[in-house]
Each structure stands twice: as C-alpha cells, then as structure tokens.
Design a protein around this motif. Sequence first.
Motif, mmCIF file in Angstrom:
data_model
loop_
_atom_site.group_PDB
_atom_site.id
_atom_site.type_symbol
_atom_site.label_atom_id
_atom_site.label_comp_id
_atom_site.label_asym_id
_atom_site.label_seq_id
_atom_site.Cartn_x
_atom_site.Cartn_y
_atom_site.Cartn_z
ATOM 1 N N PRO A 1 6.794 28.295 6.288
ATOM 2 C CA PRO A 1 6.489 28.717 4.921
ATOM 3 C C PRO A 1 7.745 28.831 4.072
ATOM 4 O O PRO A 1 8.834 29.118 4.573
ATOM 5 C CB PRO A 1 5.842 30.094 5.119
ATOM 6 C CG PRO A 1 6.488 30.616 6.361
ATOM 7 C CD PRO A 1 6.696 29.409 7.242
ATOM 8 N N ASN B 1 5.968 32.546 0.536
ATOM 9 C CA ASN B 1 4.790 32.667 1.403
ATOM 10 C C ASN B 1 5.103 33.273 2.764
ATOM 11 O O ASN B 1 4.193 33.433 3.588
ATOM 12 C CB ASN B 1 4.167 31.285 1.624
ATOM 13 C CG ASN B 1 3.553 30.711 0.357
ATOM 14 O OD1 ASN B 1 2.924 31.426 -0.408
ATOM 15 N ND2 ASN B 1 3.748 29.422 0.130
ATOM 16 N N SER C 1 3.497 29.282 10.049
ATOM 17 C CA SER C 1 2.482 29.879 9.184
ATOM 18 C C SER C 1 1.539 28.825 8.634
ATOM 19 O O SER C 1 1.799 27.614 8.708
ATOM 20 C CB SER C 1 3.195 30.593 8.019
ATOM 21 O OG SER C 1 2.296 30.988 7.010
ATOM 22 N N HIS C 2 0.426 29.295 8.088
ATOM 23 C CA HIS C 2 -0.425 28.469 7.231
ATOM 24 C C HIS C 2 -0.571 29.220 5.907
ATOM 25 O O HIS C 2 -1.383 30.148 5.795
ATOM 26 C CB HIS C 2 -1.798 28.205 7.841
ATOM 27 C CG HIS C 2 -2.614 27.286 6.984
ATOM 28 N ND1 HIS C 2 -2.514 25.917 7.059
ATOM 29 C CD2 HIS C 2 -3.486 27.534 5.981
ATOM 30 C CE1 HIS C 2 -3.307 25.362 6.160
ATOM 31 N NE2 HIS C 2 -3.903 26.337 5.487
ATOM 32 N N PRO C 3 0.203 28.847 4.883
ATOM 33 C CA PRO C 3 0.198 29.611 3.631
ATOM 34 C C PRO C 3 -1.146 29.628 2.922
ATOM 35 O O PRO C 3 -1.536 30.655 2.356
ATOM 36 C CB PRO C 3 1.269 28.910 2.787
ATOM 37 C CG PRO C 3 2.187 28.287 3.786
ATOM 38 C CD PRO C 3 1.284 27.844 4.911
ATOM 39 N N SER D 1 -4.312 30.090 3.374
ATOM 40 C CA SER D 1 -5.447 30.559 4.177
ATOM 41 C C SER D 1 -6.698 30.821 3.347
ATOM 42 O O SER D 1 -7.810 30.701 3.843
ATOM 43 C CB SER D 1 -5.070 31.838 4.921
ATOM 44 O OG SER D 1 -4.830 32.891 4.016
ATOM 45 N N HIS E 1 -2.215 34.806 3.855
ATOM 46 C CA HIS E 1 -1.699 33.710 4.675
ATOM 47 C C HIS E 1 -2.069 33.999 6.128
ATOM 48 O O HIS E 1 -2.356 35.137 6.498
ATOM 49 C CB HIS E 1 -0.176 33.590 4.570
ATOM 50 C CG HIS E 1 0.372 33.693 3.176
ATOM 51 N ND1 HIS E 1 0.035 32.811 2.179
ATOM 52 C CD2 HIS E 1 1.223 34.586 2.612
ATOM 53 C CE1 HIS E 1 0.655 33.141 1.059
ATOM 54 N NE2 HIS E 1 1.383 34.223 1.296
#
Length: 406
Positions: free
Chosen positions: A41, A45, A155-157, A159, A184
Amino acid sequence: MLTTYRRLVLTAALLGAGIASPAVAAPCPWVAAWGSSQMEPGADNALPAEALRNVTLRQTVRPSIGGSAVRVRFSNAFGDRPLTIEAATLARAVQSGKAAVNARTVTALRFSGKPRVVIPPGADWLSDPVDMPVSAFEDLAVSIHLAEVPGRQTSHPGSRTTSYWLAGDHVAETDLPSAHPVDHWFMLSGLEARACKAGAVVALGDSITDGRGTTTNGNDRWTDVLARRLRGGKAVINQGIGGNRVLLDGLGPNAMARLDRDVLALPGVTHLILLEGINDLGNLTRLKPVSAEEHAAMVEQVTGAYAQIVARARAHGIKVYGATLLPDMGTEFYHPDAANEADRQALNAWIRAPGNFDGVIDFDKVMRDPARPDRLNPAYDVGDALHPNPAGYKAMGDAIALELLR
C-alpha cells in the motif's frame, strides 16, 4: 497379522459374491470462497505508525459459497521481513463492517497445531482447517494479533469493507468498542471452504472490478451481483486492484505478474473473467501525446498479454472469458482523444474475435451511452466518466449469462 489376513479373505469373498465392501466417502475438495489481491500500500493506505506494534486487526470477509470447513490464507507477499502472527481467531460477524462477533463462534486458528506462525517474506500461509460450517454470503471476522508489522506492508487498499485495529491482544474478545476503523484489508488474501459440487470464478481486473464507486460495506460490486445470482453454487473471487494495468506495474503488480498468485494458485477455479486494459490505454498518453507507432505497439503488447493469460489459464483447465473495456471518453484524469478511443476499439475487437477467448462478456455494449457510444451511459456513471455507480455495477453483474459459468 491374522486379523489382516481374515479381512482380505472376507473382502475377496464379498467381491466374489458380487457384494461391494463398504467405502469411505472422500472429503469434499477445497475451493476458493473469498479472496483479495495483495499489493504494497501507499502511505495513505497503510496502517498508521501507532498500529505497527502489538496490534490486533479484525477484518470482515464474505464468502460466496458455503462449506463444511474453512481455512484462512494469510499473506506476507510484499513484506521485507518475516511476518509473525502471535494468535488468530475466526468468528461469525454480527454485521458487515462492524467489530462485534458472535461470542459462541469464536474459534482459535492453528498452524500445524500451534497458535503462532512465522510467514516468510513473499509467501502466503494457510491456517489449519476449522470444522466450522459456513453459509454463502455469511460475514466472517478474522482477527490476528501481531507483535510487529513488517516495514513493507502487504495489503488490499480497496476493500470497500471496514476493518478495525486496536493495540494489544484482543483476538478472543467479542467486541472492540474502542477500535479504530480502517477501510482496507491487511495480510489477508483468502478463505477456502470444503465444498462439494462447487467451483470458483475469478474476476481479474482493475478498479472497475475492485469496485470504485460502490458503497462501503454495501457489497454491491459487479462481482457481488454475479455471486448472488449464482446463489452460492459457485464462488466469485474478486481479484481487482484499483489502477492496475496489464503490462506495467502501477497500483499493485501488473496483471501478468500476479496471475499465478491471484488466479492459478487458487483451488477449485473453473472460470476466469478478464477485465483489464483501460489503465494501459489511459497512461499511454496521460502526460503527453505519443506517435501512431506507439499506439499500435501498445495494442499489440496488450493483446499479446491477453493471449498469454488465456494460454496459461487453459493449461490449468480454466475457461477464460474476455470482458470488453468500458467507454472512458470525457475522463479528466486520462483526457482520452480519438486515438485512444481507436485503441479501445481495437482491444475490444480482439476480445470479441472468435477463438481468442472461450467466450465474451460485452460490458461495453451494456454500459455505453446509446447516443454517444464512446462514453458511459449517464445513468451508470458515478460522475468521473470512467467508473460505474452502483446501478451500473448491477447492470454489469446482471448482464453475464449464467450458462457460461456452469
């Protein structure tokens, strides 16, 4: 030894008489039930400095198939040092986007029988199976306690789902009233379920798959709409990353680079829907015009990458459907002109050409303005001439013929 001998004699006698011996049913296979594409990220984020040590993260996920048992996949794909999970739990969430969980369902996760695990940099790690039957579209909360977050976060910003962090070890607590919300996902890449007669559809894409323009905690991406239409008979795994490109890294690794981790490594995948390329087109000329030769080269490289994705997925027995690129004329960020529109039409023509994909999902036809087909239908435009609004995402999810996925 005598017991074994007698068992063999009895089995032979039963078979000779035409009577089959009792068989033990094989367990249902593991199938991807939920997923999120991982990336490093940006600063805006990432977890804040105060959440990098001795912290509990509670994150909500929604599987689109049910199963008799589940296991959780954690990720340190972009970490620069090992990720140590000190403790983790799985529970049924009271509500999507809320920190409270059902107290009777809080279950400790184990890793080779132990509560603690160290995940190497660049790796994913599955928890031990949990005998917790789950239903499709049931909100589950995954809580992890970390002594320290790696300097480079995973991460997956995008979400579009609210998670929570709180200092200390709170994985077993039923509510976290003083926790800090953050929209996130972190270090959480998948949920797998033991599911008979089910498979998974992966949607590989950019922000239009990730859900830019949808409602936080509303679960109204086009992939959510499609999953609900499938009624839990097949999972839909959203592997979209905002700003993603086919050829070059942008926000997150390019589609070619993440294909193995985000698609081919997932269990039970039967179909892939590919909706990528609009950011390759836009970034080509975002800062300055380029020559006609550069336009042609970009189209050739993107279609070449499409063909590579199809070939690699087919080698794993996966059917691949090409989704046509939505109109983007009028987008201020990319300010496309006639040459960019010609590029988009060229890519869509390649997608529609018989044989290049196993089938076509014509999002362009569904989403374009009938009066100005190089632009999004105003009824479906979130306001930036690029991303759909929730009504547009519903139209996309409703447009996919379910027969393609059975």
